[in-house]
Scaffold this motif. Sequence first.
Motif, PDB file in Angstrom:
ATOM      1  N   ARG A  27      10.149  54.712  10.903  1.00  0.00           N
ATOM      2  CA  ARG A  27      11.243  54.199  11.730  1.00  0.00           C
ATOM      3  C   ARG A  27      12.189  55.310  12.196  1.00  0.00           C
ATOM      4  O   ARG A  27      13.072  55.071  13.016  1.00  0.00           O
ATOM      5  CB  ARG A  27      12.043  53.139  10.950  1.00  0.00           C
ATOM      6  CG  ARG A  27      11.245  51.883  10.639  1.00  0.00           C
ATOM      7  CD  ARG A  27      12.174  50.773  10.170  1.00  0.00           C
ATOM      8  NE  ARG A  27      12.834  51.102   8.910  1.00  0.00           N
ATOM      9  CZ  ARG A  27      12.378  50.761   7.716  1.00  0.00           C
ATOM     10  NH1 ARG A  27      11.230  50.093   7.611  1.00  0.00           N
ATOM     11  NH2 ARG A  27      13.059  51.065   6.623  1.00  0.00           N
ATOM     12  N   ALA A  28      11.999  56.509  11.654  1.00  0.00           N
ATOM     13  CA  ALA A  28      12.885  57.618  12.002  1.00  0.00           C
ATOM     14  C   ALA A  28      12.464  58.251  13.332  1.00  0.00           C
ATOM     15  O   ALA A  28      11.291  58.246  13.703  1.00  0.00           O
ATOM     16  CB  ALA A  28      12.873  58.665  10.901  1.00  0.00           C
ATOM     17  N   ARG A  29      13.442  58.804  14.027  1.00  0.00           N
ATOM     18  CA  ARG A  29      13.142  59.526  15.264  1.00  0.00           C
ATOM     19  C   ARG A  29      12.633  60.927  14.964  1.00  0.00           C
ATOM     20  O   ARG A  29      11.813  61.481  15.692  1.00  0.00           O
ATOM     21  CB  ARG A  29      14.400  59.574  16.136  1.00  0.00           C
ATOM     22  CG  ARG A  29      14.216  60.217  17.493  1.00  0.00           C
ATOM     23  CD  ARG A  29      15.379  59.860  18.415  1.00  0.00           C
ATOM     24  NE  ARG A  29      16.652  60.262  17.827  1.00  0.00           N
ATOM     25  CZ  ARG A  29      17.260  61.413  18.110  1.00  0.00           C
ATOM     26  NH1 ARG A  29      16.690  62.275  18.950  1.00  0.00           N
ATOM     27  NH2 ARG A  29      18.429  61.705  17.574  1.00  0.00           N
ATOM     28  N   ARG A  30      13.110  61.508  13.865  1.00  0.00           N
ATOM     29  CA  ARG A  30      12.661  62.830  13.450  1.00  0.00           C
ATOM     30  C   ARG A  30      12.876  62.967  11.952  1.00  0.00           C
ATOM     31  O   ARG A  30      13.806  62.374  11.386  1.00  0.00           O
ATOM     32  CB  ARG A  30      13.405  63.932  14.205  1.00  0.00           C
ATOM     33  CG  ARG A  30      14.897  63.831  14.101  1.00  0.00           C
ATOM     34  CD  ARG A  30      15.581  64.635  15.157  1.00  0.00           C
ATOM     35  NE  ARG A  30      17.019  64.501  15.066  1.00  0.00           N
ATOM     36  CZ  ARG A  30      17.878  65.012  15.925  1.00  0.00           C
ATOM     37  NH1 ARG A  30      17.422  65.722  16.940  1.00  0.00           N
ATOM     38  NH2 ARG A  30      19.174  64.850  15.785  1.00  0.00           N
ATOM     39  N   ILE A  31      12.030  63.747  11.329  1.00  0.00           N
ATOM     40  CA  ILE A  31      12.110  63.952   9.883  1.00  0.00           C
ATOM     41  C   ILE A  31      11.914  65.435   9.586  1.00  0.00           C
ATOM     42  O   ILE A  31      11.200  66.141  10.306  1.00  0.00           O
ATOM     43  CB  ILE A  31      11.049  63.123   9.124  1.00  0.00           C
ATOM     44  CG1 ILE A  31       9.639  63.465   9.612  1.00  0.00           C
ATOM     45  CG2 ILE A  31      11.329  61.636   9.259  1.00  0.00           C
ATOM     46  CD1 ILE A  31       8.530  62.719   8.881  1.00  0.00           C
ATOM     47  N   PHE A  52      10.901  65.460   2.135  1.00  0.00           N
ATOM     48  CA  PHE A  52      11.244  64.853   3.416  1.00  0.00           C
ATOM     49  C   PHE A  52      12.741  64.600   3.461  1.00  0.00           C
ATOM     50  O   PHE A  52      13.348  64.248   2.448  1.00  0.00           O
ATOM     51  CB  PHE A  52      10.535  63.496   3.601  1.00  0.00           C
ATOM     52  CG  PHE A  52       9.047  63.580   3.722  1.00  0.00           C
ATOM     53  CD1 PHE A  52       8.443  63.901   4.928  1.00  0.00           C
ATOM     54  CD2 PHE A  52       8.234  63.311   2.626  1.00  0.00           C
ATOM     55  CE1 PHE A  52       7.065  63.961   5.040  1.00  0.00           C
ATOM     56  CE2 PHE A  52       6.859  63.368   2.731  1.00  0.00           C
ATOM     57  CZ  PHE A  52       6.270  63.695   3.936  1.00  0.00           C
ATOM     58  N   SER A  53      13.328  64.772   4.632  1.00  0.00           N
ATOM     59  CA  SER A  53      14.708  64.342   4.864  1.00  0.00           C
ATOM     60  C   SER A  53      14.738  63.607   6.192  1.00  0.00           C
ATOM     61  O   SER A  53      14.092  64.021   7.165  1.00  0.00           O
ATOM     62  CB  SER A  53      15.673  65.528   4.900  1.00  0.00           C
ATOM     63  OG  SER A  53      15.840  66.088   3.619  1.00  0.00           O
ATOM     64  N   LYS A  73      -0.231  59.543   6.401  1.00  0.00           N
ATOM     65  CA  LYS A  73      -0.986  60.050   7.548  1.00  0.00           C
ATOM     66  C   LYS A  73      -0.473  59.539   8.885  1.00  0.00           C
ATOM     67  O   LYS A  73      -0.287  60.323   9.832  1.00  0.00           O
ATOM     68  CB  LYS A  73      -2.478  59.722   7.385  1.00  0.00           C
ATOM     69  CG  LYS A  73      -3.223  60.676   6.477  1.00  0.00           C
ATOM     70  CD  LYS A  73      -4.725  60.418   6.529  1.00  0.00           C
ATOM     71  CE  LYS A  73      -5.472  61.453   5.704  1.00  0.00           C
ATOM     72  NZ  LYS A  73      -6.945  61.269   5.778  1.00  0.00           N
ATOM     73  N   PRO A  74      -0.243  58.222   9.023  1.00  0.00           N
ATOM     74  CA  PRO A  74       0.184  57.735  10.348  1.00  0.00           C
ATOM     75  C   PRO A  74       1.481  58.357  10.842  1.00  0.00           C
ATOM     76  O   PRO A  74       1.577  58.733  12.013  1.00  0.00           O
ATOM     77  CB  PRO A  74       0.330  56.217  10.119  1.00  0.00           C
ATOM     78  CG  PRO A  74      -0.579  55.910   8.973  1.00  0.00           C
ATOM     79  CD  PRO A  74      -0.485  57.112   8.080  1.00  0.00           C
ATOM     80  N   VAL A  75       2.476  58.479   9.979  1.00  0.00           N
ATOM     81  CA  VAL A  75       3.756  59.002  10.456  1.00  0.00           C
ATOM     82  C   VAL A  75       3.657  60.486  10.782  1.00  0.00           C
ATOM     83  O   VAL A  75       4.257  60.969  11.750  1.00  0.00           O
ATOM     84  CB  VAL A  75       4.884  58.732   9.431  1.00  0.00           C
ATOM     85  CG1 VAL A  75       4.686  59.541   8.154  1.00  0.00           C
ATOM     86  CG2 VAL A  75       6.238  59.063  10.032  1.00  0.00           C
ATOM     87  N   LYS A  83       8.547  66.181  13.618  1.00  0.00           N
ATOM     88  CA  LYS A  83       8.568  66.755  12.277  1.00  0.00           C
ATOM     89  C   LYS A  83       9.176  68.153  12.345  1.00  0.00           C
ATOM     90  O   LYS A  83       8.647  69.017  13.041  1.00  0.00           O
ATOM     91  CB  LYS A  83       7.144  66.823  11.692  1.00  0.00           C
ATOM     92  CG  LYS A  83       6.678  65.548  11.025  1.00  0.00           C
ATOM     93  CD  LYS A  83       6.468  64.358  11.974  1.00  0.00           C
ATOM     94  CE  LYS A  83       5.313  64.580  12.899  1.00  0.00           C
ATOM     95  NZ  LYS A  83       4.991  63.372  13.710  1.00  0.00           N
ATOM     96  N   VAL A  84      10.266  68.342  11.611  1.00  0.00           N
ATOM     97  CA  VAL A  84      10.988  69.612  11.640  1.00  0.00           C
ATOM     98  C   VAL A  84      10.628  70.422  10.400  1.00  0.00           C
ATOM     99  O   VAL A  84      10.808  69.963   9.267  1.00  0.00           O
ATOM    100  CB  VAL A  84      12.514  69.380  11.695  1.00  0.00           C
ATOM    101  CG1 VAL A  84      13.244  70.721  11.809  1.00  0.00           C
ATOM    102  CG2 VAL A  84      12.879  68.458  12.854  1.00  0.00           C
ATOM    103  N   PHE A  85      10.112  71.629  10.604  1.00  0.00           N
ATOM    104  CA  PHE A  85       9.743  72.557   9.534  1.00  0.00           C
ATOM    105  C   PHE A  85      10.535  73.853   9.714  1.00  0.00           C
ATOM    106  O   PHE A  85      11.038  74.136  10.796  1.00  0.00           O
ATOM    107  CB  PHE A  85       8.260  72.926   9.593  1.00  0.00           C
ATOM    108  CG  PHE A  85       7.292  71.830   9.276  1.00  0.00           C
ATOM    109  CD1 PHE A  85       6.718  71.736   8.007  1.00  0.00           C
ATOM    110  CD2 PHE A  85       6.916  70.903  10.237  1.00  0.00           C
ATOM    111  CE1 PHE A  85       5.802  70.746   7.714  1.00  0.00           C
ATOM    112  CE2 PHE A  85       6.000  69.910   9.952  1.00  0.00           C
ATOM    113  CZ  PHE A  85       5.444  69.834   8.689  1.00  0.00           C
ATOM    114  N   HIS A  86      10.551  74.643   8.658  1.00  0.00           N
ATOM    115  CA  HIS A  86      10.958  76.042   8.781  1.00  0.00           C
ATOM    116  C   HIS A  86       9.771  76.889   8.333  1.00  0.00           C
ATOM    117  O   HIS A  86       9.296  76.762   7.199  1.00  0.00           O
ATOM    118  CB  HIS A  86      12.169  76.370   7.916  1.00  0.00           C
ATOM    119  CG  HIS A  86      12.667  77.769   8.131  1.00  0.00           C
ATOM    120  ND1 HIS A  86      13.442  78.116   9.211  1.00  0.00           N
ATOM    121  CD2 HIS A  86      12.454  78.921   7.436  1.00  0.00           C
ATOM    122  CE1 HIS A  86      13.707  79.406   9.164  1.00  0.00           C
ATOM    123  NE2 HIS A  86      13.112  79.924   8.102  1.00  0.00           N
ATOM    124  N   ALA A  87       9.258  77.740   9.231  1.00  0.00           N
ATOM    125  CA  ALA A  87       8.022  78.499   8.963  1.00  0.00           C
ATOM    126  C   ALA A  87       6.881  77.526   8.715  1.00  0.00           C
ATOM    127  O   ALA A  87       6.321  77.456   7.627  1.00  0.00           O
ATOM    128  CB  ALA A  87       8.208  79.458   7.791  1.00  0.00           C
TER     129      ALA A  87
END
Length: 382
Positions: A27-31, A52-53, A73-75, A83-87
């Motif tokens: 349901r989140a727009r970004r994680i 996850f945040s 898997k689906p999300v 999906k926001v990562f660092h490196a």
Amino acid sequence: MRAEKSERSELITKEAELQDLAHRLARARRIAVDTESNSLYAYQERVCLIQFSAESEDYLVDPLALKDLSALKPVLANPEVEKVFHAAEYDLICLSRDFGFEVRHIFDTMQAARILGRNELGLGSLLETEFGVKLEKRYQRANWGQRPLPAHLLDYARLDTRYLIQLRDRLAQELKERSLQALADEDFRRMALTSLDGHAGGNNGERPVDCWRISGAHDLSARQAAVLQELCDLRDEIARASDRPLFKVMGDQSLLAIAAKQPASAEEMGKLPGMSSNQVRRYGEQILKAVKRGQNREPLYPPRACRPDPRFAERLDALRNWRKQAAQQMGVASDVVLPRDLMQELASANPRTPQELRRVLHSAPWRMEHFGGEILRTLLRH
């Protein structure tokens, strides 16, 4: 900026909890996403924690307590959820290798910072610069495979994703202002595809034992190299049986010293650099047997390296020089202008027309638009 403590912070260890988390994340727009692995403590590393945040909530997923993570898997594959990562590169490889996850629509804060020409790229440095937040990084090398995980490690893990979305927003705004968002999006897409095309852990996690991977092996004689290969095989066998990383059994330089001197006794072995009395006591007999096996096997010669076409090398040098100059003008690292894999592909394909160049740069339309003419002129001169 949200408060230091999140409104929700959970450790997910049960199937029902994981299913509930998957619904929340969908349901989140970004994680924000991060992983912790045990590469310093196991023969074959594995992901031991996934963080996850989303908005004001932080979650820690324990893969060692859960048999099946397919609910996620689906999300992760949903292009509608960023999906926001660092490196991201290492995390994407590990998630694909261990769980078969395909991650679509990513934003990598480190790559964004590189495109913006930032000098400090570590997450801790960026958070301190942008928000005045200081991260405790001394637990990066912790044993994430231990259970239960102590509270201080759980707290550390939560902070690795807690501020990522806010950092993403800051960097995205700067990318937009400098008309570099399209370049960043291009790199994010390429990063996700590369992690799926060439992720680690192929061949069921098996890895070839090759003595030539050790720095200095090519300086040995063929007879010494045969001994080194036997020592590498022995170390791999011990590490696998004890589930320890190779370097915690014996270091590369110790193997090189043994192969060069070929000791005939434990006493001689103990005088070699890097060999502790404990190692001699535990592995000495096996090492001496490996030395004898190496002495009795056929000499081992390094694989013949294919000599590159001199015209290919000339084109590669020309592209490298052009890339360096373009990077200096942009104030970024050279591979931001033209990643190494694209540079080598261009030197190999040697496109002679805009149409041929476009086919090579099909995954890099921003670079084609902004640098295509210069790249083609550089190639046509060589």
